[in-house]
Design a protein around this motif. Structure first.
Motif, PDB file in Angstrom:
ATOM      1  N   VAL A 182       0.991   9.103  -2.505  1.00  0.00           N
ATOM      2  CA  VAL A 182       1.517   7.781  -1.660  1.00  0.00           C
ATOM      3  C   VAL A 182       2.809   7.308  -2.600  1.00  0.00           C
ATOM      4  O   VAL A 182       3.990   7.315  -1.777  1.00  0.00           O
ATOM      5  N   MET A 207       5.719  10.066  -2.069  1.00  0.00           N
ATOM      6  CA  MET A 207       6.138   9.899  -0.915  1.00  0.00           C
ATOM      7  C   MET A 207       7.286   8.643  -0.569  1.00  0.00           C
ATOM      8  O   MET A 207       8.289   8.805   0.332  1.00  0.00           O
ATOM      9  N   THR A 217       3.292  15.334   2.119  1.00  0.00           N
ATOM     10  CA  THR A 217       4.540  14.601   1.827  1.00  0.00           C
ATOM     11  C   THR A 217       5.611  15.258   2.577  1.00  0.00           C
ATOM     12  O   THR A 217       6.276  14.213   3.244  1.00  0.00           O
ATOM     13  N   TYR A 230       5.282  13.657   6.364  1.00  0.00           N
ATOM     14  CA  TYR A 230       5.294  12.237   6.521  1.00  0.00           C
ATOM     15  C   TYR A 230       6.437  11.557   6.021  1.00  0.00           C
ATOM     16  O   TYR A 230       6.625  10.330   6.278  1.00  0.00           O
ATOM     17  N   THR A 231       7.311  12.085   4.953  1.00  0.00           N
ATOM     18  CA  THR A 231       8.163  11.398   4.223  1.00  0.00           C
ATOM     19  C   THR A 231       9.338  10.698   5.590  1.00  0.00           C
ATOM     20  O   THR A 231       9.917   9.800   5.399  1.00  0.00           O
ATOM     21  N   ASN A 259       8.062   7.641   7.321  1.00  0.00           N
ATOM     22  CA  ASN A 259       8.099   6.629   6.447  1.00  0.00           C
ATOM     23  C   ASN A 259       9.682   6.107   6.508  1.00  0.00           C
ATOM     24  O   ASN A 259      10.077   4.981   6.535  1.00  0.00           O
ATOM     25  N   THR A 267       4.726   0.797   5.177  1.00  0.00           N
ATOM     26  CA  THR A 267       4.383   2.213   5.218  1.00  0.00           C
ATOM     27  C   THR A 267       3.523   2.524   4.056  1.00  0.00           C
ATOM     28  O   THR A 267       2.616   3.498   4.049  1.00  0.00           O
ATOM     29  N   THR A 268       3.167   1.591   2.928  1.00  0.00           N
ATOM     30  CA  THR A 268       2.351   2.277   2.127  1.00  0.00           C
ATOM     31  C   THR A 268       1.083   1.789   2.520  1.00  0.00           C
ATOM     32  O   THR A 268       0.036   2.466   2.259  1.00  0.00           O
ATOM     33  N   SER A 287       0.082   4.672   4.681  1.00  0.00           N
ATOM     34  CA  SER A 287      -0.278   5.987   3.905  1.00  0.00           C
ATOM     35  C   SER A 287      -1.698   5.890   3.289  1.00  0.00           C
ATOM     36  O   SER A 287      -2.117   6.688   3.088  1.00  0.00           O
ATOM     37  N   THR A 345      -4.372   8.421   3.904  1.00  0.00           N
ATOM     38  CA  THR A 345      -5.115   9.347   2.920  1.00  0.00           C
ATOM     39  C   THR A 345      -6.540   9.399   3.112  1.00  0.00           C
ATOM     40  O   THR A 345      -6.945  10.543   3.089  1.00  0.00           O
TER      41      THR A 345
END
Lengths: 445, 319
Positions: free
Chosen positions: B109, B112, B192, B195-196, B199, B244-245, B248, B252
């Protein structure tokens, strides 16, 4: 229309939710259809049967039957294959009180369906009189206690597919015993070739090898299941492959027929594979492999065990909610044992080995160009089908058992011995049996 | 009131001008309108979201047992209190899968989010060339379904097929992307990659809302681009970073498609590699829906605790 108050909406929501909880709590499959009186065959009207299967173009096979039997119309419905969605679909259809008349169910999954009272005992509709049309080993695997719970549809007798040129490089011909196999493997390793792979993540291959050595892991007895996964036959196979993996004779990096396997096979880094008859169609996918492969009987334990074994295989089973079990049985027997049924299944569906000992199907009697012009079906698989362990029987939680055993085998990568993995898996599997309320005991050898 | 024109017919509107009583009726219509408009959503929400959750919680408290060889001697189901939860937590593989995802999240996380932030800042900087093109390019992987992405990546991971492994061998390196110690990070790489860009877009959206005067003022004061990023942009996009965190962290714990697809080429991935995979296996391979429901509830609780824990942490910091 009166406006909804927040309370009303909430109330309605909770009410239907409570209903959902209640329906979630009722357990489907608590009553057995086999305790109810048998359903007499239909007279006069046309019977419609549905057949759920993951074979492609099955309708073409059903159409041949439909043309000859105006009274019974079979409709084939394609579903995803068993563990990738087919079984959950069948389980939920059964739970909802519906489902097809006939379903394709793997041999080893039959007992799991019996556990949810999902299958019709076909012996109540006269299945026994067809018994002699089928291979005895396969018939034993669909017969439990006093019933018959499916009609064998295809099977997978085992043999060794190999590349003669690679074997010749190491000065060898197909090994007839596992001892010779290990010697040849050692010679091949000097030339950076593996003789085969050993799948740690798919325990069903190990299970087939143990079966060949004479193991019988589960026995249904009057006072519950008797388990013995640590019998001498299984331990012999486990020890043998412990050594083979430790000596780097086989690779555990990839599974049979995975992309890595195909890459190694086409580059000449993999000389052979001991697998089921249906493997031929997959091996024909090895690029540039035409004319480079042959088939030989699988190696044996020279002093013990059987000449061959089995891997895979499925049945046409009649599901509990069928309204026409008698007709469904007749169709299933026709499809799996008549010459035209078998030929059609091979031509249209590319199905595995024929379940009847008398007829392997016309397409399988021709020599194969890919396999160096060999008539391997008649030469190798016909005898192999007769040399399987006839005593083997499946048990109600096979899928879970294979998962447990595979998860144990993965520890081999970090140094655990297969011998210990099998013993540990046996304990977990016994716990899983008890967890479901089934009685099980360790068989005293 | 603008509602008048939208809810009332012409006749009603005429009445409305004249008296109080119709006004009350109009009030009823006004009260009804949101419920009517919301009804389709609420029904869907109820039947596909609330109800399954309640059913799952309900079924997680039930235990089914069978007797005889194949359950032919009877099947009973009873209320089992927390037996299924105890069983799920006693399952070493399930607990291990949660810890595995914890390790995964702690590493993946932050990497990313940092990557997404850096990309967003670069694309929004004044000197960026073709920001639109690059934005689309970075976002593109998100448009590829996880299953397909994993199949694509698996060809770069499998020995014998992978050009990367061949190139490494050339240089005398022996890399194994699918070993028991490395496969988790191979999955992290796929996630990663996927989804980078997604985000990054959320962060860019927030960057765009920063008023131009702030930049102007900073530039007048002689701030360098680095100083602008540190003192203006990053503090002002903090809400986007938190969002976003949290997404994520939840993502996860729900990791499923990537390990499931990669399983076919990576023997090291077992049937309970991630919590969701474990619940899936329990339900559909083991036919034990009740324990699977308990596992699903536990996953939800852990996701809830972690994301709210993170929110609490960031809120305390900012206040």
């Amino acid at each position: 229309m009166a406006p909804f108050s927040r309370r009303q909406v909430l109330g309605a929501g909770l009410g239907s939710a409570a209903l959902g909880v209640l329906s979630g709590c009722t357990t489907p499959g608590t009553t057995s259809v086999n305790a109810a009186p048998t359903i007499p065959p239909a007279h006069g009207e046309t019977v419609k049967l549905t057949y759920w299967s993951w074979l492609k173009d099955l309708q073409k096979v059903a159409d041949i039957w439909n043309a000859q039997h105006p009274g019974v119309h079979v409709e084939a419905v394609w579903i995803p294959s068993g563990n990738s969605g087919g079984y959950p679909k069948m389980y939920s259809a059964l739970a909802a009180g519906g489902g097809p008349d006939i379903a394709q169910i793997e041999m080893r999954t039959i007992p799991e369906f019996m556990l949810v009272n999902g299958l019709v005992d076909l012996s109540r509709y006269g299945a026994e009189k067809h018994a002699d049309k089928f291979d005895r080993t396969l018939w034993n695997q669909v017969s439990f206690v006093d019933g018959v719970y499916g009609i064998p549809q295809d099977s997978g007798p085992m043999a060794t597919f190999y590349q003669p040129k690679l074997f010749a490089k190491a000065g060898g011909t197909p090994p007839t015993t596992w001892g010779e196999w290990a010697e040849l493997a050692r010679e091949l390793r000097r030339r950076h070739i593996y003789i085969d792979c050993f799948p740690l993540s798919d325990a069903s291959v190990f299970c087939s090898l143990a079966e060949q050595a004479g193991a019988r892991w589960f026995k249904p007895t009057n006072d519950g299941w008797a388990v013995n996964m640590t019998d001498p036959a299984t331990m012999r196979v486990a020890k043998f492959f412990d050594k083979a993996i430790d000596d780097d004779l086989v690779t555990t990096k990839f599974e049979p027929y995975s992309p890595g396997w195909f890459a190694a096979a086409s580059k000449g880094n993999l000389a052979s594979i001991t697998s089921a008859s249906w493997g031929d169609a997959l091996i024909e996918g090895v690029s540039g492999g035409s004319g480079k492969w042959k088939v030989a009987p699988m190696p044996t334990w020279d002093d013990d065990g059987y000449g061959s074994s089995q891997l895979g295989g499925s049945t046409a089973a009649v599901l509990a909610n069928s309204q026409h079990p008698k007709e469904a049985l007749e169709f299933a027997v026709w499809m799996c044992s008549s010459r035209e049924g078998i030929d059609a299944l091979i031509t249209h569906c590319g199905i595995g080995w024929s379940p009847t000992p008398d007829y392997i199907g016309a397409p399988r009697q021709k020599p194969s160009k890919f396999f160096s012009g060999q008539k391997y079906n008649e030469k190798v698989f016909v005898p192999a089908a007769k040399q399987q362990n006839p005593d083997w029987s499946w048990w109600p939680i096979t899928q879970q058992s294979f998962s447990i055993l595979s998860d144990e085998f993965r520890h081999k990568a970090s140094g655990k011995k297969l011998v210990d993995c099998v013993a540990a898996a046996e304990k977990h599997i016994m716990a899983a049996f008890k967890d479901k309320g089934l009685s099980i005991r360790k068989e005293r050898a | 009131m603008s509602v008048q024109t939208t809810t009332g017919t012409a006749a009603e509107t005429r009445h409305d001008d004249s008296g109080r009583r119709p006004a009350r009726r109009r009030g009823g219509a006004v009260r009804r309108a949101p419920w009517l408009l919301l009804a389709p959503f609420l029904l869907l929400f109820l039947f596909t979201f609330i109800l399954p959750i309640i059913t799952a919680i309900g079924s997680s408290f039930v235990k089914v047992s069978r007797s005889g060889l194949f359950g032919e001697d009877g099947v009973t189901s009873r209320f089992a209190w927390f037996d299924n939860y105890a069983k799920a937590l006693a399952d070493g593989n399930f607990v291990a899968s949660i810890w595995r995802m914890f390790l995964f999240g702690i590493v993946q996380v932050p990497i990313m989010i940092v990557a997404a932030t850096v990309l967003a800042l670069l694309l929004e900087s004044a000197s960026a060339k073709w920001p639109g093109l690059f934005r689309a390019a970075f976002f593109l992987p998100y448009g590829i379904p996880g299953v397909i992405a994993t199949i694509l990546w698996s060809f770069l991971y499998v020995p014998g097929l992978s050009p990367i492994i061949d190139a490494a061998k050339w240089m005398g390196l022996d890399v194994d992307f699918l070993g028991s110690g490395t496969v988790l990070w191979s999955i992290a790489n796929i996630v990663t990659w996927s989804y980078t860009g997604y985000n990054m877009l959320i962060i860019i959206a927030q960057l765009k809302s920063i008023p131009g005067e702030l930049y102007e003022a900073a530039r007048v004061d002689g701030a360098s681009p680095w100083r602008i990023a540190r003192s203006i942009q990053i503090p002002l996009i903090a809400p986007a970073l938190v969002l976003t965190t949290v997404f994520s962290i939840i993502g996860t714990l729900q990791l499923f498609a990537e390990p499931q697809v990669l399983q076919s080429v990576a023997p090291a991935i077992d049937s309970q590699y991630t919590p969701n995979l474990s619940a899936y296996t329990t339900a559909f391979s083991y036919n034990d829906y009740n324990v699977a429901a308990a596992q699903a509830v536990l996953i939800a609780v852990v996701a809830f605790v972690l994301s709210f824990g993170f929110l609490r942490l960031t809120n305390r910091k900012s206040s």
